[in-house]
Design a protein around this motif. Structure first.
Motif, mmCIF file in Angstrom:
data_model
loop_
_atom_site.group_PDB
_atom_site.id
_atom_site.type_symbol
_atom_site.label_atom_id
_atom_site.label_comp_id
_atom_site.label_asym_id
_atom_site.label_seq_id
_atom_site.Cartn_x
_atom_site.Cartn_y
_atom_site.Cartn_z
ATOM 1 N N TRP A 289 8.268 6.838 -1.930
ATOM 2 C CA TRP A 289 8.242 5.422 -2.267
ATOM 3 C C TRP A 289 9.446 4.754 -1.649
ATOM 4 N N ASP A 290 9.283 3.533 -1.202
ATOM 5 C CA ASP A 290 10.394 2.784 -0.623
ATOM 6 C C ASP A 290 10.249 1.313 -0.954
ATOM 7 N N LEU A 291 11.337 0.582 -0.742
ATOM 8 C CA LEU A 291 11.418 -0.826 -1.102
ATOM 9 C C LEU A 291 11.858 -1.605 0.125
ATOM 10 N N SER A 292 11.069 -2.609 0.501
ATOM 11 C CA SER A 292 11.445 -3.436 1.643
ATOM 12 C C SER A 292 12.626 -4.319 1.272
ATOM 13 N N SER A 293 13.303 -4.846 2.296
ATOM 14 C CA SER A 293 14.477 -5.683 2.062
ATOM 15 C C SER A 293 14.144 -7.166 2.173
ATOM 16 N N ASP A 294 12.886 -7.516 1.989
ATOM 17 C CA ASP A 294 12.482 -8.920 2.055
ATOM 18 C C ASP A 294 13.080 -9.690 0.877
ATOM 19 N N PRO A 295 13.053 -11.032 0.961
ATOM 20 C CA PRO A 295 13.512 -11.829 -0.189
ATOM 21 C C PRO A 295 12.777 -11.455 -1.470
ATOM 22 N N ASP A 296 11.491 -11.136 -1.349
ATOM 23 C CA ASP A 296 10.726 -10.613 -2.482
ATOM 24 C C ASP A 296 10.340 -9.180 -2.128
ATOM 25 N N PRO A 297 11.190 -8.193 -2.500
ATOM 26 C CA PRO A 297 10.970 -6.810 -2.059
ATOM 27 C C PRO A 297 9.590 -6.290 -2.437
ATOM 28 N N VAL A 298 9.022 -5.500 -1.531
ATOM 29 C CA VAL A 298 7.710 -4.896 -1.740
ATOM 30 C C VAL A 298 7.883 -3.395 -1.937
ATOM 31 N N LEU A 299 7.311 -2.887 -3.031
ATOM 32 C CA LEU A 299 7.335 -1.454 -3.308
ATOM 33 C C LEU A 299 6.099 -0.817 -2.681
ATOM 34 N N THR A 300 6.320 0.252 -1.925
ATOM 35 C CA THR A 300 5.222 0.995 -1.307
ATOM 36 C C THR A 300 5.293 2.446 -1.761
ATOM 37 N N ILE A 301 4.190 2.960 -2.292
ATOM 38 C CA ILE A 301 4.101 4.350 -2.726
ATOM 39 C C ILE A 301 3.058 5.051 -1.854
ATOM 40 N N THR A 302 3.439 6.196 -1.302
ATOM 41 C CA THR A 302 2.561 6.910 -0.382
ATOM 42 C C THR A 302 2.371 8.342 -0.836
ATOM 43 N N TRP A 303 1.128 8.782 -0.856
ATOM 44 C CA TRP A 303 0.759 10.171 -1.162
ATOM 45 C C TRP A 303 0.092 10.722 0.097
ATOM 46 N N SER A 304 0.718 11.700 0.719
ATOM 47 C CA SER A 304 0.213 12.208 1.997
ATOM 48 C C SER A 304 0.062 13.725 1.931
ATOM 49 N N GLU A 305 -1.165 14.222 2.163
ATOM 50 C CA GLU A 305 -1.453 15.653 2.094
ATOM 51 C C GLU A 305 -1.630 16.234 3.499
ATOM 52 N N HIS A 306 -1.207 17.495 3.626
ATOM 53 C CA HIS A 306 -1.467 18.232 4.878
ATOM 54 C C HIS A 306 -1.424 19.729 4.567
ATOM 55 N N GLY A 307 -2.064 20.492 5.447
ATOM 56 C CA GLY A 307 -2.092 21.946 5.246
ATOM 57 C C GLY A 307 -3.218 22.428 4.364
ATOM 58 N N GLY A 308 -4.064 21.526 3.916
ATOM 59 C CA GLY A 308 -5.201 21.912 3.089
ATOM 60 C C GLY A 308 -6.462 22.073 3.916
ATOM 61 N N PRO A 309 -7.584 22.253 3.287
ATOM 62 C CA PRO A 309 -8.854 22.359 4.013
ATOM 63 C C PRO A 309 -9.195 21.034 4.689
ATOM 64 N N PRO A 310 -10.082 21.077 5.700
ATOM 65 C CA PRO A 310 -10.482 19.826 6.358
ATOM 66 C C PRO A 310 -11.006 18.820 5.330
ATOM 67 N N VAL A 311 -10.616 17.588 5.508
ATOM 68 C CA VAL A 311 -10.968 16.547 4.544
ATOM 69 C C VAL A 311 -12.317 15.927 4.896
ATOM 70 N N VAL A 312 -13.149 15.808 3.901
ATOM 71 C CA VAL A 312 -14.438 15.147 4.061
ATOM 72 C C VAL A 312 -14.518 14.035 3.029
ATOM 73 N N GLU A 313 -14.808 12.833 3.496
ATOM 74 C CA GLU A 313 -14.909 11.714 2.565
ATOM 75 C C GLU A 313 -16.093 11.924 1.628
ATOM 76 N N PRO A 314 -15.875 11.792 0.316
ATOM 77 C CA PRO A 314 -16.968 12.034 -0.626
ATOM 78 C C PRO A 314 -18.116 11.049 -0.420
ATOM 79 N N SER A 315 -19.310 11.519 -0.746
ATOM 80 C CA SER A 315 -20.504 10.685 -0.554
ATOM 81 C C SER A 315 -20.609 9.597 -1.617
#
Length: 338
Positions: A267-293
């Motif tokens: 998670w990080d916070l921008s330095s804008d006059p109105d800071p924006v919080l961004t939260i990121t969840w990033s996976e790797h090393g798992g099985p190939p990803v298939v978008e659910p139907s």
């Protein structure tokens, strides 16, 4: 204020003498006439001093009304100065009848200055103790109301979580497992906020408590990093439930289903006059990803809840090399959330 003395002494200079005497000992005092008595009593003095000459039917009735109307915690001390030749027993009996259950102290004039001052100081201390009781009762009432409010909110959250889990469950065992996991996430957030001692907590503590059950002993497939950011209790609860959903899906289908899989939760916070919080969840090393139907109820809940909190829809990206989730929004909006 409860820390000053009201003096009703109409004879000669008795009132001014007592006021000066008390002031010499650091006690604020105010002389009052019979006409002014009702208004000055309404200002809640700490002690009322009344001389024998002031005990007329009108004054007795005014004081009786004040004693009747004072709140439950209050019991104003009344110091009564009687002449040596006065029928003291009869006066005490009459005042006990007119002012039932009042705190009365009688002195016979002439009274030594030190004795009078000591008695009034003792009465003010009694008044101070009454104020402490009043503050304690008010705080206890406030805490009871706050506890009732929080318990209702928690029960509402539990009911909502159960309904959400029930709609997405395919078996009783699945319902029990998912429900227990979501309650654990909710409990962890409440523990973090309670330990923080307020209605806000550090985002890193909320995230750490939420992902802790998914970290194996001696090894962690979830790596977290980000700056210190305070978030309100409600925001923390929503984030915890959503992170729990992501972790559960990662165990079933994603990076945590593979011993080599890794998740970066940042998670990080921008330095804008109105800071924006961004939260990121990033996976790797798992099985190939298939978008659910089809979109599961957990995903629908996350979209709805996080859009409400952040003001923007979260992003779900099903890249073959690893699932990625991002949500962002102005920090000022999060601070406004209950």
């Amino acid at each position: 204020m409860l820390d000053w003395v009201l003096i009703l002494a109409p004879y000669r200079k008795d009132a001014s003498y007592m006021a000066s005497l008390l002031l010499e000992h650091g006690i604020r005092a105010q002389a009052v006439t019979a006409t002014e008595l009702p208004d000055r009593l309404a200002e809640f003095p700490g002690v009322l001093v009344v001389t024998h000459e002031a005990l007329n039917p009108v004054a007795i009735k005014v004081i009786a009304q004040f004693l009747q109307d004072q709140p439950n915690w209050s019991e104003i001390p009344i110091v009564i100065l009687l002449d040596r030749a006065a029928p003291q027993s009869r006066i005490q009996s009459a005042l006990a009848s007119a002012w039932p259950r009042s705190r009365q102290t009688f002195y016979q004039r002439p009274v030594a200055a030190l004795e009078l001052v000591s008695g009034i100081q003792s009465a003010l201390l009694t008044r101070f103790r009454q104020r402490e009781v009043r503050d304690y009762l008010e705080r206890e009432t406030e805490l009871r109301l706050e506890l009732n409010h929080r318990v209702k909110n928690i029960l509402a959250s539990v009911i909502s979580i159960f309904q959400m889990t029930r709609r997405g469950a395919s078996s009783v065992d699945g319902l029990a497992g998912d429900f227990a996991g979501r309650l654990t996430a909710l409990s962890n957030v409440h523990s973090v906020v309670f330990n923080a001692g307020g209605e806000e907590a550090q985002l890193k503590d909320i995230i750490g408590a939420t992902v802790a059950p998914y970290r194996a002993e001696g090894h962690s497939g979830i790596h977290t990093s980000g700056p210190d950011i305070l978030v309100p209790r409600g925001v923390g609860t929503t984030l915890a439930l959503c992170l729990h959903e992501l972790a559960t899906n990662a165990i079933k289908y994603g990076a945590l289903s593979n011993p080599e899989g890794q998740i970066a939760l940042t998670w990080d916070l921008s330095s804008d006059p109105d800071p924006v919080l961004t939260i990121t969840w990033s996976e790797h090393g798992g099985p190939p990803v298939v978008e659910p139907s089809r979109v599961g109820y957990g995903t629908r809940y996350m979209r709805s809840a996080l859009t409400s909190v952040f003001g923007e829809r979260p992003e779900f990206m099903f890249a073959p090399e690893g699932f990625r989730f991002v949500v962002r929004g102005p920090l000022s909006r999060l601070a406004q959330k209950p």
